[in-house]
Design an enzyme around this catalytic site. Sequence first.
Site, PDB file in Angstrom:
ATOM      1  N   ARG A 119       8.354   4.274   8.024  1.00  0.00           N
ATOM      2  CA  ARG A 119       6.933   4.640   7.992  1.00  0.00           C
ATOM      3  C   ARG A 119       6.299   3.794   6.905  1.00  0.00           C
ATOM      4  NH1 ARG A 119       3.968   8.143   5.216  1.00  0.00           N
ATOM      5  NH2 ARG A 119       2.311   9.242   6.313  1.00  0.00           N
ATOM      6  N   LYS A 172       5.942   4.330  -2.497  1.00  0.00           N
ATOM      7  CA  LYS A 172       6.189   5.592  -3.193  1.00  0.00           C
ATOM      8  C   LYS A 172       6.484   5.392  -4.684  1.00  0.00           C
ATOM      9  CE  LYS A 172       6.742   8.631   0.632  1.00  0.00           C
ATOM     10  NZ  LYS A 172       7.549   9.472   1.491  1.00  0.00           N
TER      11      LYS A 172
END
Length: 263
Positions: A243, A204
Amino acid sequence: MGILNVTPDSFSDGGDWYAHDRAIRHGRQLLADGAQLIDVGGESTRPGIVRTDAEEELRRILPVVRELAAEGAVLSIDTMRAEVAAECVAAGAAIVNDVSGGLADPAMLPTVAALGVPYVAMHWRAHSDEMQDLAHYVNVVTDVRDELAARVDAALVAGVRPDRLILDPGIGFAKTGAHNWSILEHLDVLIALGFPILVGVSRKRFLGDLLGDEHGPRPPRERDDASAALTTILALQGIWAVRTHSVRQHLDAVRVADRLSSR
Ligand code: PMM
């Protein structure tokens, strides 16, 4: 949880696994690497992006879900739509992962209750085209906790069983980098809600910013080591799952954390 984005436009791996045969092969690879779950998604939630319609979302993922489920994979479906969730569960998926926590589609919570499958409710405030305008909090940790607790209440009212709920703080969704770090520093506040916690930090932007230089943020595909370092710390805090795009690396990190914490 290994990530399988069957999308042309995800920020982290857009287009890599868009063709069905490539997606299925990548799913098999994630399993071979040790993934216990595969999260299949057909709609990108990249900041700023316009939504994919339900028909296209199903066209992207249904054949992949059918094949991998038939091969024995445990699949979660990353969707905000009740209709997509129901079709994929009928095709063999085991878990619904809703980044909107039931807010995007009023039919989602009753549908999940009727399907009787585990449900990931992520912290979310708005669709990707407007979420970054809503990155304002009094105290991001307690605000996210309280908004997640409200989604728990809504799910329970709709008939979802409490033992089927999993919560996720939604790293990067309506949050600045500073917000993400604050949440990760205080995950105990979310763990105290008493539900399993899933966290998605893999590749991210806030990690790209941390690792960036004068040329800008580090590109998504070069953020896996930092993602795994963070996963190690999260695993030591007792979260339920992460995840991730790079399953083998993360599994190694979790094994190390597990060995240290089980002495
Ligand atoms: N992040 C993305 C997509 N789906 N689902 C959950 N539960 N938690 C997340 O943090 C999350 C998610 C966006 O990342 P991607 O484009 O790499 O899939």
